[in-house]
Motif scaffolding. Structure first.
Motif, short mmCIF file in Angstrom:
data_model
loop_
_atom_site.label_atom_id
_atom_site.label_comp_id
_atom_site.label_asym_id
_atom_site.label_seq_id
_atom_site.Cartn_x
_atom_site.Cartn_y
_atom_site.Cartn_z
N ILE A 137 10.16 -1.84 8.64
CA ILE A 137 10.37 -0.56 7.93
C ILE A 137 9.65 -0.57 6.59
CG2 ILE A 137 12.11 0.89 6.81
CD1 ILE A 137 14.08 0.01 8.98
N LEU A 138 9.66 -1.71 5.91
CA LEU A 138 9.07 -1.80 4.58
C LEU A 138 7.55 -1.84 4.59
CD1 LEU A 138 11.55 -4.42 3.08
CD2 LEU A 138 11.42 -2.01 2.47
N LEU A 139 6.97 -2.41 5.64
CA LEU A 139 5.52 -2.62 5.70
C LEU A 139 4.71 -1.34 5.47
CD1 LEU A 139 3.09 -4.47 6.23
CD2 LEU A 139 3.40 -4.02 8.68
N PRO A 140 4.99 -0.23 6.15
CA PRO A 140 4.16 0.97 5.94
C PRO A 140 4.20 1.47 4.50
CG PRO A 140 5.51 1.19 7.92
CD PRO A 140 6.00 -0.02 7.20
N PHE A 141 5.34 1.31 3.83
CA PHE A 141 5.41 1.75 2.44
C PHE A 141 4.51 0.90 1.55
CE2 PHE A 141 9.51 3.23 4.15
CZ PHE A 141 9.47 4.56 3.73
N GLY A 142 4.46 -0.41 1.83
CA GLY A 142 3.57 -1.27 1.07
C GLY A 142 2.11 -0.91 1.25
N ILE A 143 1.71 -0.59 2.47
CA ILE A 143 0.33 -0.18 2.74
C ILE A 143 0.04 1.16 2.09
CG2 ILE A 143 -1.34 0.39 4.54
CD1 ILE A 143 -0.60 -2.57 4.31
N LEU A 144 1.00 2.08 2.14
CA LEU A 144 0.81 3.39 1.52
C LEU A 144 0.57 3.25 0.01
CD1 LEU A 144 0.88 6.49 1.57
CD2 LEU A 144 3.37 6.35 1.32
N ILE A 145 1.34 2.38 -0.64
CA ILE A 145 1.15 2.15 -2.07
C ILE A 145 -0.25 1.62 -2.34
CG2 ILE A 145 1.92 0.79 -4.05
CD1 ILE A 145 4.72 0.76 -2.67
N THR A 146 -0.69 0.67 -1.53
CA THR A 146 -2.02 0.09 -1.70
C THR A 146 -3.10 1.16 -1.58
OG1 THR A 146 -1.30 -2.05 -0.82
CG2 THR A 146 -3.66 -1.58 -0.76
N VAL A 147 -2.99 2.00 -0.57
CA VAL A 147 -4.00 3.04 -0.34
C VAL A 147 -4.02 4.04 -1.49
CG1 VAL A 147 -4.63 4.97 1.15
CG2 VAL A 147 -3.96 2.80 2.16
N LEU A 148 -2.86 4.50 -1.92
CA LEU A 148 -2.81 5.48 -3.00
C LEU A 148 -3.36 4.92 -4.30
CD1 LEU A 148 0.66 7.20 -2.37
CD2 LEU A 148 -1.63 8.07 -1.83
N LEU A 149 -2.97 3.69 -4.63
CA LEU A 149 -3.50 3.06 -5.84
C LEU A 149 -5.01 2.85 -5.73
CD1 LEU A 149 -0.74 0.41 -6.68
CD2 LEU A 149 -1.19 2.57 -7.87
N GLY A 150 -5.48 2.49 -4.55
CA GLY A 150 -6.91 2.32 -4.36
C GLY A 150 -7.68 3.61 -4.53
N LEU A 151 -7.15 4.71 -4.00
CA LEU A 151 -7.81 6.00 -4.16
C LEU A 151 -7.85 6.44 -5.61
CD1 LEU A 151 -6.32 7.91 -1.09
CD2 LEU A 151 -8.69 7.17 -1.36
N MET A 152 -6.81 6.10 -6.36
CA MET A 152 -6.76 6.55 -7.75
C MET A 152 -7.49 5.64 -8.72
SD MET A 152 -2.90 8.12 -8.23
CE MET A 152 -2.00 6.71 -7.55
N THR A 153 -7.51 4.33 -8.44
CA THR A 153 -8.03 3.38 -9.43
C THR A 153 -9.13 2.47 -8.91
OG1 THR A 153 -6.40 1.65 -8.95
CG2 THR A 153 -5.75 3.36 -10.52
N ARG A 154 -9.48 2.58 -7.63
CA ARG A 154 -10.49 1.73 -7.01
C ARG A 154 -10.12 0.25 -7.13
NH1 ARG A 154 -11.18 6.42 -5.75
NH2 ARG A 154 -13.23 7.42 -5.48
N TRP A 155 -11.02 -0.60 -7.65
CA TRP A 155 -10.80 -2.05 -7.63
C TRP A 155 -9.67 -2.48 -8.55
CZ3 TRP A 155 -12.60 -4.21 -3.59
CH2 TRP A 155 -13.82 -3.82 -3.04
N ARG A 156 -9.29 -1.64 -9.48
CA ARG A 156 -8.15 -1.97 -10.35
C ARG A 156 -6.89 -2.23 -9.53
NH1 ARG A 156 -7.04 -2.91 -15.99
NH2 ARG A 156 -4.88 -2.35 -16.36
N ALA A 157 -6.82 -1.61 -8.35
CA ALA A 157 -5.64 -1.77 -7.48
C ALA A 157 -5.48 -3.20 -6.97
CB ALA A 157 -5.73 -0.81 -6.30
#
Length: 496
Positions: A137-157
């Motif tokens: 259950i937790l895994l998709p939320f972790g991936i979603l956070i990664t993707v959103l941070l990547g889209l907003m900050t690129r390599w800073r994520a």
């Protein structure tokens, strides 16, 4: 060879940009998956056969192997004592005893977290199965956070996707969903502010984006409470229309025609609009947050008020003991006997008062930034409110690092602070659970265990005190995607 048209150049730039972000996201997601997998394997060491009659693994809480990372997790701990193992629907039939023991399916978390735990227990008959289902259950939320941070900050994520907290805490407790609501709220404001290549306007109208963000934060409130705090700076941001105070009177946004307006209420409304304060928009955002919270809470309040209230009562009765890792236990306790009523009374009064004072302070500091002509720094104020909460609350669990880590990604925070915070976090996590084992077994204390705990607790406290002030003025560190379209339509900044 024919010359390349402006349209073709635009399309080539678009393809290049999409290719670059695809590479960034691929690397970030792969790294986060690897780290979460390592964390899963480490926590799984506390599970497996043989089991006791109640489904508790005999390996819990120390594990089968001597791993560097302690395998203890709250996910497995919650299997027993909250009727999760008995598959009782949460809150509806339960309550709390006079000595603070929960029963009847009540868990000490807000209702949506309780629901996730109930779903994780479906089909599970052991604590290990419950842990495995919860991890899924937790895994998709972790991936979603990664993707959103990547889209907003690129390599800073990479600060999120490739640092130790993702190993230590991804599957320690139910943090991923609540962190996702906070990052999602920021992402809505960020992507909504981008200029559409088709219309030349915002992708999402300002007020609409703010209402969606408020809804997400309110969902987070029903998961772990703290995101609800961020509605306050968001409302302030909407109230000031995302502009600085020096812009007041210069805006023409939705200002009515003065012709035919007389004095009285309509005249005052015009004056307010000229002052740049959007009270109606602020009311919409506030109302959306309240309605969302009520929609999540009311069914449980109606069907099982005593069970719903018991979760709140548990937190109110909780003491600041050794398992809370707070400045209260490791500081104030030394001034009095930890078992003395005076210690718990001081903590029970001082902790909420200092938390409230820190909130008032950082909201005011945000107003001071706004008065200089900058937009109200709602993201920085939110991060500062969280820092104050974590500093003064009587409970400071190690996994709270996942709460603050996205703000290290989104805001320009000095690198020494980030590095030192993560080192202190690693020190605390690798020693605090061993400290519990030593206390339980009565074994001699090891200097490096106590030293690691003290270093982690007090370094965190010092840095959080600094961040209460530093976060407010920290510039947003997000990638501003240039508008895809004809030259001359590229915004210099993006307001979130």
């Amino acid at each position: 060879m024919p010359p390349v048209s402006t349209t073709d150049r635009w399309r080539l730039r678009l393809l290049a940009a999409r290719g670059n972000i695809a590479v960034v996201l691929l690397v970030l997601v792969v790294l986060s998956l690897i780290l979460m997998w390592l964390g899963y394997l480490g926590k799984l060491d506390c599970g497996g056969a043989p089991y006791f009659a109640d489904g508790r693994s005999e390996h819990w809480p120390v594990g089968k192997n001597e791993l560097l990372m302690p395998c203890y997790s709250d996910l497995q701990f919650l299997w027993i004592g909250r009727d999760i193992n008995n598959h009782v629907f949460p809150y509806i039939h339960g309550g709390i005893t006079s000595d603070g023991v929960l029963y009847g399916g009540v868990v000490e978390y807000p209702v949506l977290s309780g629901l996730l735990m109930y779903f994780g227990a479906i089909g599970a008959h052991t604590d290990t199965q419950f842990f495995q289902h919860s991890a899924l259950i937790l895994l998709p939320f972790g991936i979603l956070i990664t993707v959103l941070l990547g889209l907003m900050t690129r390599w800073r994520a990479l600060l999120w996707a490739a640092t130790p907290p993702l190993i230590l805490y991804s599957f320690h407790n139910w943090e991923m969903p609540v962190v996702a609501t906070v990052v999602g709220a920021v992402a809505v404001m960020y992507f909504g502010a981008q200029e559409s290549s088709r219309t030349g306007r915002r992708r999402i109208p300002f007020l609409t984006a703010a209402i969606i963000a408020a809804v997400l934060l309110s969902i987070g409130f029903s998961l772990k409470l703290y995101p609800g705090l961020f509605v306050v700076p968001l409302v302030a941001y909407v109230l000031t229309r995302g502009h600085g105070a020096r812009s007041a009177g210069d805006w023409s946004i939705e200002q009515p025609d003065e012709a035919g307006l007389s004095g009285g209420l309509r005249g005052r409304m015009l004056s307010i609009r000229r002052a740049g304060l959007d009270w109606v928009g602020a009311a919409w955002v506030t109302g959306a947050a309240i309605v969302t919270v009520l929609a999540a809470q009311l069914p449980f309040m109606i069907l099982g008020f005593e069970g719903w209230k018991a979760a709140l009562s548990f937190q109110g009765k909780r003491r600041s003991d050794v398992d809370t890792n707070s400045i209260w236990y490791w500081g104030v306790r030394h001034l009095t006997d930890a078992a003395d009523i005076s210690y718990n009374s001081v903590v029970g009064i001082a902790s909420p008062l200092l938390i409230l004072a820190s909130f008032v302070l950082v909201v005011y500091l945000g107003v001071r930034v706004w008065r200089t002509g900058e937009p109200y720094p709602w993201i920085g104020v939110s991060a500062a409110m969280l820092a104050g909460f974590m500093l003064f609350h009587k409970v400071h669990s190690p996994q709270y690092t996942l709460w603050i880590l996205p703000f290290f990604v989104l805001l320009r925070v000095a690198w020494p602070i980030i590095v030192l915070y993560l080192l202190a976090d690693l020190s605390l996590d690798l020693t605090i659970f061993r400290l519990f084992g030593i206390y339980t077994s009565g074994s001699p204390m090891k200097w490096w265990v106590m030293g690691g705990v003290q270093f982690g607790v007090w370094t965190h406290a010092l840095l959080l005190a600094i961040l209460v002030f530093a976060f407010v003025r920290a510039p947003v560190r997000m990638y501003v995607r240039k508008t895809v379209g004809p030259p001359g339509k590229v915004p210099d900044t993006v307001a979130v």
